[in-house]
Design a protein around this motif. Structure first.
Motif, PDB file in Angstrom:
ATOM      1  N   UNK A 112      13.254  25.148  12.523  1.00 32.34           N
ATOM      2  CA  UNK A 112      12.323  24.064  12.841  1.00 32.34           C
ATOM      3  C   UNK A 112      10.948  24.261  12.212  1.00 32.34           C
ATOM      4  N   UNK A 113      10.457  25.485  12.194  1.00 34.47           N
ATOM      5  CA  UNK A 113       9.118  25.727  11.635  1.00 34.47           C
ATOM      6  C   UNK A 113       9.054  25.400  10.138  1.00 34.47           C
ATOM      7  N   UNK A 114      10.037  25.835   9.321  1.00 30.83           N
ATOM      8  CA  UNK A 114      10.017  25.402   7.915  1.00 30.83           C
ATOM      9  C   UNK A 114      10.096  23.879   7.768  1.00 30.83           C
ATOM     10  N   UNK A 115      10.885  23.253   8.631  1.00 30.82           N
ATOM     11  CA  UNK A 115      10.991  21.796   8.613  1.00 30.82           C
ATOM     12  C   UNK A 115       9.635  21.169   8.916  1.00 30.82           C
ATOM     13  N   UNK A 116       8.955  21.719   9.887  1.00 29.38           N
ATOM     14  CA  UNK A 116       7.632  21.219  10.273  1.00 29.38           C
ATOM     15  C   UNK A 116       6.621  21.407   9.143  1.00 29.38           C
ATOM     16  N   UNK A 117       6.752  22.491   8.388  1.00 20.33           N
ATOM     17  CA  UNK A 117       5.850  22.742   7.268  1.00 20.33           C
ATOM     18  C   UNK A 117       6.020  21.697   6.171  1.00 20.33           C
ATOM     19  N   UNK A 118       7.250  21.251   5.960  1.00 20.53           N
ATOM     20  CA  UNK A 118       7.529  20.352   4.837  1.00 20.53           C
ATOM     21  C   UNK A 118       7.236  18.887   5.170  1.00 20.53           C
ATOM     22  N   UNK A 119       7.369  18.506   6.421  1.00 22.37           N
ATOM     23  CA  UNK A 119       7.265  17.086   6.788  1.00 22.37           C
ATOM     24  C   UNK A 119       5.922  16.446   6.448  1.00 22.37           C
ATOM     25  N   UNK A 120       4.774  17.116   6.644  1.00 23.27           N
ATOM     26  CA  UNK A 120       3.503  16.420   6.403  1.00 23.27           C
ATOM     27  C   UNK A 120       3.201  16.126   4.938  1.00 23.27           C
ATOM     28  N   UNK A 121       4.138  16.378   4.034  1.00 25.55           N
ATOM     29  CA  UNK A 121       3.891  16.115   2.623  1.00 25.55           C
ATOM     30  C   UNK A 121       3.845  14.612   2.408  1.00 25.55           C
ATOM     31  N   UNK A 122       2.731  14.013   2.795  1.00 21.47           N
ATOM     32  CA  UNK A 122       2.533  12.576   2.647  1.00 21.47           C
ATOM     33  C   UNK A 122       1.619  12.319   1.443  1.00 21.47           C
ATOM     34  N   UNK A 123       1.696  11.134   0.915  1.00 22.12           N
ATOM     35  CA  UNK A 123       0.868  10.805  -0.237  1.00 22.12           C
ATOM     36  C   UNK A 123       0.246   9.433  -0.047  1.00 22.12           C
ATOM     37  N   UNK A 124      -0.701   9.110  -0.925  1.00 23.29           N
ATOM     38  CA  UNK A 124      -1.320   7.800  -0.891  1.00 23.29           C
ATOM     39  C   UNK A 124      -2.043   7.534   0.408  1.00 23.29           C
ATOM     40  N   UNK A 166       0.829  -1.204   0.000  1.00 26.56           N
ATOM     41  CA  UNK A 166       0.000   0.000   0.000  1.00 26.56           C
ATOM     42  C   UNK A 166       0.872   1.267   0.000  1.00 26.56           C
ATOM     43  N   UNK A 167       2.156   1.118   0.317  1.00 29.90           N
ATOM     44  CA  UNK A 167       3.044   2.269   0.496  1.00 29.90           C
ATOM     45  C   UNK A 167       3.805   2.573  -0.787  1.00 29.90           C
ATOM     46  N   UNK A 168       4.196   3.855  -0.942  1.00 33.93           N
ATOM     47  CA  UNK A 168       5.060   4.189  -2.073  1.00 33.93           C
ATOM     48  C   UNK A 168       6.497   3.802  -1.750  1.00 33.93           C
ATOM     49  N   UNK A 169       7.404   4.010  -2.680  1.00 34.82           N
ATOM     50  CA  UNK A 169       8.778   3.500  -2.523  1.00 34.82           C
ATOM     51  C   UNK A 169       9.470   4.075  -1.294  1.00 34.82           C
ATOM     52  N   UNK A 170       9.384   5.384  -1.098  1.00 34.88           N
ATOM     53  CA  UNK A 170      10.057   6.003   0.051  1.00 34.88           C
ATOM     54  C   UNK A 170       9.449   5.521   1.361  1.00 34.88           C
ATOM     55  N   UNK A 171       8.124   5.400   1.412  1.00 32.58           N
ATOM     56  CA  UNK A 171       7.461   4.922   2.632  1.00 32.58           C
ATOM     57  C   UNK A 171       7.815   3.467   2.909  1.00 32.58           C
TER      58      UNK A 171
END
Length: 436
Positions: free
Chosen positions: A210-222, A85-90
């Protein structure tokens, strides 16, 4: 007066120097990079559990980036039971987690039970390979056994993990410390520490990194896409609030011991997802690059890179897609115009050169006077670009006069008004400068 009776009304010169030292140490720690001392970090998180009355985590898993840690947490809290069910990175995170766990789970369940688990999973793998291939092939058997093992271990981790305790680790420890140090600092002294120590560290470490890092992390897919939970201990990026209590301890005020585990964690690890019996820990970044205003920035590579080669691209603090920095193709006016994100488009314009961009666009002359020429370029999905064209007052060695295009706010109506704005002056205040 004993240290237990110490009350500080106002920081003296010696204490202010100590504060400066503490501020620099925590600032550098929060912006830290390089290899992680995992042994010290594990000792720290175990101490943090004990400080709030929890048993030490029974399983500790290490991943190389906060994105990977977040992915593992989302898998753990999901009902996924089939890795495809996961993509390659996941899927790489799925594998990285379970492969660290067999020895730890054997220690929990016992050697005899674990041997029986392995035997059962192998028999199941043999059966699946024979059904699929018609013959038992060793290569396919190993792959099937690994898949069975991964699924089994992830099920085991879900049943073992328990509730997320990241918030508990901070709040209960901090409440203990607040109670212990109550009355030891006057409101004035506490305010000094907050403004001279906590705020500057928070700005550079949290707001700019940290805040920019936090903004980018939730970029999840599928299957992992969806609302984000932030039940995390931020490790080195907790530097600002932890610096307060570390400084209180350096002042000789007792009672900060319950936070020692989290303080040591901040000095030795990245972000952490803590559960009752399981802890997902991550490394610090390997690289962090910033501009002269302390914003994350790099012109030709990631501005923040982690051990699994996940990271951020940013231009003077603005998060951008990799292509904006790496530019695999020549940057063109049409490419800039096709970018839907206004902030990213502004970065592309800066890289392309404002003068080049205006030259290729539809520019309208708004106003001209002795100070320069004011131009306007309308954009469909952003505020208009207003620039003032000025000439350098000092000739070049060859006698030529250089011209500059300076971007000014959209509210500018006259060339002299715009030039005055670049000096932080009103149009009226700029008159003497023009005459000079």
């Amino acid at each position: 007066m004993s240290s237990t009776e110490l009350r500080i009304e106002k920081l003296n010169s010696r204490q202010l120097k100590l504060l400066e030292k503490c501020r620099e140490e925590w600032r550098l720690n929060g912006l830290g990079k390089g290899q992680t001392d995992r042994g010290k970090a594990e000792a720290a998180i175990k101490a943090a559990y004990r400080a709030v009355g929890l048993a030490e985590p029974r399983v500790i898993v290490w991943l190389k980036s906060p994105w990977a840690g977040n992915t593992a947490s989302r898998i753990l809290e999901s009902d996924i039971d089939w890795p495809y069910h996961l993509n390659t990175a996941q899927l790489e995170v799925w594998d990285a987690v379970w492969k660290q766990c067999p020895r730890q789970l054997e220690a929990i369940s016992g050697e005899a039970h674990w041997k029986e688990v392995r035997r059962s999973l192998r028999l199941s793998a043999e059966k699946k390979v024979i059904e699929r291939e018609g013959v038992l092939l060793e290569k396919y058997l190993k792959d099937q056994f690994a898949e069975n093992m991964g699924i089994y271990i992830w099920h085991y981790l879900r049943s073992l993990a328990g509730a997320n305790v990241s918030k508990k680790l901070r709040e209960e420890a901090e409440n203990q410390v607040k109670s212990a140090i109550e009355g030891r600092l006057s409101a004035l002294a506490a305010e000094q520490i907050y403004h001279e120590l906590v705020q500057p560290v928070h700005l550079q470490v949290w707001s700019y990194v940290a805040e920019p890092l936090k903004q980018r992390i939730p970029t999840m897919s599928g299957i992992l896409a969806g609302p984000q939970k932030w039940q995390i201990n931020y490790g080195l990026h907790d530097s600002s609030w932890l610096s307060y209590y570390d400084f209180v301890d350096r002042l000789g005020i007792e009672g900060t011991t319950p936070l020692k585990g989290l303080t040591d964690l901040a000095r030795n690890a990245g972000w952490v997802w803590a559960y009752e019996n399981l802890c997902i820990m991550t490394d610090r970044p390997l690289e962090v690059h910033r501009d002269n205003r302390f914003r994350i920035h790099a012109e030709d590579k990631m501005c923040m890179r982690f051990g699994d080669d996940w990271g951020l691209y940013a231009w003077h603090g603005v998060l951008v897609p990799p292509y904006v920095i790496l530019l695999p193709e020549p940057l063109t006016f049409d490419l800039i115009e096709s970018e839907p994100n206004a902030e990213v488009r502004r970065v592309l314009i800066e890289r392309f050169g404002l003068e080049n961009y205006l030259r290729e666009g539809k520019v309208v002359k708004m106003h001209q006077d002795n100070a320069g020429i004011l131009y306007r370029m309308n954009l469909e999905s952003d505020e208009p670009i207003i620039v003032v064209r000025v000439k350098n007052s000092t000739p070049e060695p060859d006698g030529s006069i250089k011209e500059y295009f300076l971007r000014v706010p959209p509210t500018m109506q006259r060339a002299k008004q715009a030039v005055a704005w670049t000096f932080g002056l009103t149009e009226e205040e700029y008159d003497p400068l023009v005459e000079t």
